[in-house]
Design an enzyme around this catalytic site. Structure first.
Site, PDB file in Angstrom:
ATOM      1  N   TRP A 180       0.819  -1.215   0.000  1.00 63.10           N
ATOM      2  CA  TRP A 180       0.000   0.000   0.000  1.00 63.10           C
ATOM      3  C   TRP A 180       0.859   1.273   0.000  1.00 63.10           C
ATOM      4  O   TRP A 180       0.332   2.371  -0.108  1.00 63.10           O
ATOM      5  CB  TRP A 180      -0.973   0.015   1.193  1.00 63.10           C
ATOM      6  CG  TRP A 180      -0.368  -0.424   2.476  1.00 63.10           C
ATOM      7  CD1 TRP A 180       0.251   0.345   3.388  1.00 63.10           C
ATOM      8  CD2 TRP A 180      -0.330  -1.773   2.973  1.00 63.10           C
ATOM      9  NE1 TRP A 180       0.696  -0.423   4.428  1.00 63.10           N
ATOM     10  CE2 TRP A 180       0.354  -1.730   4.207  1.00 63.10           C
ATOM     11  CE3 TRP A 180      -0.775  -3.006   2.496  1.00 63.10           C
ATOM     12  CZ2 TRP A 180       0.570  -2.868   4.971  1.00 63.10           C
ATOM     13  CZ3 TRP A 180      -0.557  -4.134   3.267  1.00 63.10           C
ATOM     14  CH2 TRP A 180       0.106  -4.066   4.479  1.00 63.10           C
ATOM     15  N   ARG A 181       2.167   1.106   0.117  1.00 65.78           N
ATOM     16  CA  ARG A 181       3.036   2.293   0.036  1.00 65.78           C
ATOM     17  C   ARG A 181       3.432   2.591  -1.403  1.00 65.78           C
ATOM     18  O   ARG A 181       4.169   3.532  -1.656  1.00 65.78           O
ATOM     19  CB  ARG A 181       4.278   2.087   0.911  1.00 65.78           C
ATOM     20  CG  ARG A 181       3.906   2.118   2.383  1.00 65.78           C
ATOM     21  CD  ARG A 181       5.080   2.029   3.302  1.00 65.78           C
ATOM     22  NE  ARG A 181       4.642   2.206   4.684  1.00 65.78           N
ATOM     23  CZ  ARG A 181       5.308   1.793   5.746  1.00 65.78           C
ATOM     24  NH1 ARG A 181       6.456   1.172   5.597  1.00 65.78           N
ATOM     25  NH2 ARG A 181       4.844   1.998   6.964  1.00 65.78           N
ATOM     26  N   GLU A 236      -6.031   0.503   5.120  1.00 63.97           N
ATOM     27  CA  GLU A 236      -6.213   0.974   6.499  1.00 63.97           C
ATOM     28  C   GLU A 236      -7.274   0.156   7.223  1.00 63.97           C
ATOM     29  O   GLU A 236      -7.134  -0.142   8.409  1.00 63.97           O
ATOM     30  CB  GLU A 236      -6.582   2.462   6.521  1.00 63.97           C
ATOM     31  CG  GLU A 236      -5.419   3.375   6.183  1.00 63.97           C
ATOM     32  CD  GLU A 236      -4.263   3.253   7.177  1.00 63.97           C
ATOM     33  OE1 GLU A 236      -4.508   2.917   8.342  1.00 63.97           O
ATOM     34  OE2 GLU A 236      -3.107   3.463   6.757  1.00 63.97           O
ATOM     35  N   GLY A 259     -10.520 -12.027   9.397  1.00 60.88           N
ATOM     36  CA  GLY A 259     -11.293 -11.969  10.642  1.00 60.88           C
ATOM     37  C   GLY A 259     -12.061 -10.664  10.787  1.00 60.88           C
ATOM     38  O   GLY A 259     -12.029  -9.797   9.914  1.00 60.88           O
ATOM     39  N   TYR A 276      -8.854   7.579  14.042  1.00 61.71           N
ATOM     40  CA  TYR A 276      -7.543   7.165  13.542  1.00 61.71           C
ATOM     41  C   TYR A 276      -7.570   6.955  12.025  1.00 61.71           C
ATOM     42  O   TYR A 276      -6.736   7.490  11.284  1.00 61.71           O
ATOM     43  CB  TYR A 276      -7.078   5.878  14.257  1.00 61.71           C
ATOM     44  CG  TYR A 276      -5.950   5.230  13.506  1.00 61.71           C
ATOM     45  CD1 TYR A 276      -4.654   5.680  13.657  1.00 61.71           C
ATOM     46  CD2 TYR A 276      -6.199   4.223  12.574  1.00 61.71           C
ATOM     47  CE1 TYR A 276      -3.618   5.153  12.917  1.00 61.71           C
ATOM     48  CE2 TYR A 276      -5.164   3.678  11.826  1.00 61.71           C
ATOM     49  CZ  TYR A 276      -3.885   4.147  12.005  1.00 61.71           C
ATOM     50  OH  TYR A 276      -2.872   3.633  11.260  1.00 61.71           O
ATOM     51  N   ASP A 311      -2.302   5.649  16.839  1.00 62.07           N
ATOM     52  CA  ASP A 311      -2.601   4.241  17.071  1.00 62.07           C
ATOM     53  C   ASP A 311      -1.712   3.795  18.234  1.00 62.07           C
ATOM     54  O   ASP A 311      -1.079   4.628  18.896  1.00 62.07           O
ATOM     55  CB  ASP A 311      -2.368   3.410  15.798  1.00 62.07           C
ATOM     56  CG  ASP A 311      -0.886   3.338  15.426  1.00 62.07           C
ATOM     57  OD1 ASP A 311      -0.081   4.112  16.001  1.00 62.07           O
ATOM     58  OD2 ASP A 311      -0.527   2.518  14.572  1.00 62.07           O
ATOM     59  N   CYS A 338      16.864   2.259  21.694  1.00 64.29           N
ATOM     60  CA  CYS A 338      17.113   3.705  21.784  1.00 64.29           C
ATOM     61  C   CYS A 338      18.464   4.089  21.178  1.00 64.29           C
ATOM     62  O   CYS A 338      18.610   5.180  20.612  1.00 64.29           O
ATOM     63  CB  CYS A 338      17.054   4.164  23.234  1.00 64.29           C
ATOM     64  SG  CYS A 338      15.465   3.837  24.008  1.00 64.29           S
TER      65      CYS A 338
HETATM   66 FE1  SF4 Z   1      11.517   5.371  21.733  1.00 61.89          FE
HETATM   67 FE2  SF4 Z   1      13.982   5.157  22.750  1.00 61.89          FE
HETATM   68 FE3  SF4 Z   1      13.539   6.559  20.524  1.00 61.89          FE
HETATM   69 FE4  SF4 Z   1      12.682   7.467  22.873  1.00 61.89          FE
HETATM   70  S1  SF4 Z   1      14.783   7.141  22.262  1.00 61.89           S
HETATM   71  S2  SF4 Z   1      11.534   7.442  20.953  1.00 61.89           S
HETATM   72  S3  SF4 Z   1      12.096   5.571  23.886  1.00 61.89           S
HETATM   73  S4  SF4 Z   1      13.269   4.345  20.792  1.00 61.89           S
END
Ligand code: SF4
Length: 341
Positions: A25-26, A38, A82, A121, A139, A201
């Site tokens: 769909w992109r 969607e 479903g 949404y 979402d 992160c």
């Molecule tokens: Fe999410 Fe970590 Fe990025 Fe913050 S730093 S938005 S907690 S992945």
């Protein structure tokens, strides 16, 4: 536009352009095809949707083709996804758009939301991705990303926190040159890096401005309060069978199951006896879950004299054909599958 919001938008979009998954769909700008994707993705995993999406569009390539077919055929093409209510809503919405919108998706969030199966949404997703409108979407993925970026301390299911998260998503999308791209970037970050457990992160493009990461406790967000303890409720149903059929009573027009039919009831068997006399004999029991309550209903055959018919108390030869509450339908089915014994 604050510097921080502008910076976040820039980094999110760059991340999306470099890391987005190749999903069918992109590859389209057709609002009809984007709408179908969607709706399919509402309650179904991406991997399950991918093979069925192409087949569905091959069978119904346009909104007009979808509107012209039968509901049964749409449900058959929906097999494997479903939650068939979505397929029925898709079909109803297609017919409404042929009648009211010249066979096109309306380019307006409120008009989209007025169609069956399209909530806040989905309307935002279609408006931003198909039409480039600066409509926010939240979402589960976006909720988690924003709750972490902002270190939202309160329960994200409460109205003030819900408003705060939607407002932040709105600030981001209103700043983006391509709103659909920004919305998908937020969702993609949530799906690929900012995952519920063990977010990555160290790879995240917005970590320098992420409050939760700055506090060293990304996984503490979003805060979702544990569900309140569920209450148990017991109820006694009367199975009154006469030559005219099974007697059902209609519920009041407000409150739970407003206006639907059910077996005559009392909160306990003793009260059922007082109400209908005779000696109620237990037939069977069913359990049913409501949002905050678990209901256990015991059904008793009563030897009461035939009741007087009224607008809200009537015999039905085929009780399952009546508009029954969910609990009453279970109870009637349980008795009938017992042979009515
Ligand atoms: Fe999410 Fe970590 Fe990025 Fe913050 S730093 S938005 S907690 S992945």
């Amino acid at each position: 536009m604050s510097d921080r919001v502008g910076w976040l938008v820039e980094r999110l979009v760059a991340f999306y352009r470099g890391s987005q998954r190749d999903l069918p769909w992109r590859h389209t700008r057709d609002p009809y095809a984007i709408w179908v994707s969607e709706i399919m993705l509402q309650q179904t995993q991406v991997d399950t949707v991918v093979p069925r999406y192409g087949r569905f569009l091959a069978e119904f390539p346009t909104l007009q083709a979808l509107a012209a077919t039968t509901e049964t055929r749409v449900c058959e093409a929906w097999a494997g996804l479903g939650y068939y209510r979505r397929a029925r809503h898709l079909h109803q919405a297609a017919r409404l758009m042929v009648e009211r919108h010249d066979g096109c998706l309306p380019q307006d969030v409120d008009a989209l939301r007025a169609l069956p199966g399209i909530g806040r949404y989905t309307a935002g997703a279609i408006a931003s991705i198909a039409f480039g409108l600066p409509a926010p979407i939240v979402d589960g993925n976006v909720e988690r990303v924003v709750a972490r970026l902002e270190a939202v301390a309160g329960d994200v299911r409460r109205p003030p926190e819900v408003t705060r998260i939607w407002q932040f998503a709105a600030a981001l999308v209103e700043t983006a040159a391509k709103p659909g791209e920004l919305n998908q970037a937020l969702m993609e970050l949530g799906a690929l890096l900012c995952t519920p457990r063990a977010p990555r992160c160290h790879e995240c493009p917005v970590r320098d401005e992420c409050a939760a990461h700055g506090q060293g406790r990304a996984e503490s967000f979003p805060n979702v309060a544990p569900a309140t303890t569920r209450k148990r409720m017991r109820i006694a149903f009367a199975w009154i069978e006469t030559t005219r059929g099974i007697w059902l009573t209609r519920r009041p027009l407000d409150g739970l199951w407003a206006g639907l039919w059910e077996l005559p009831s009392a909160p306990a068997a003793k009260l059922l006896r007082e109400r209908f006399g005779g000696n109620p004999r237990r037939i069977t029991q069913v359990a049913h879950q409501l949002t905050h309550r678990d209901v256990v209903a015991t059904i008793y055959r009563t030897t009461a004299a035939p009741p007087r018919r009224s607008a809200t108390l009537q015999p039905f030869r085929d009780p399952l054909s009546a508009p029954l509450s969910g609990l009453a339908r279970k109870a009637v089915q349980a008795v009938l599958s017992n042979g009515g014994q």
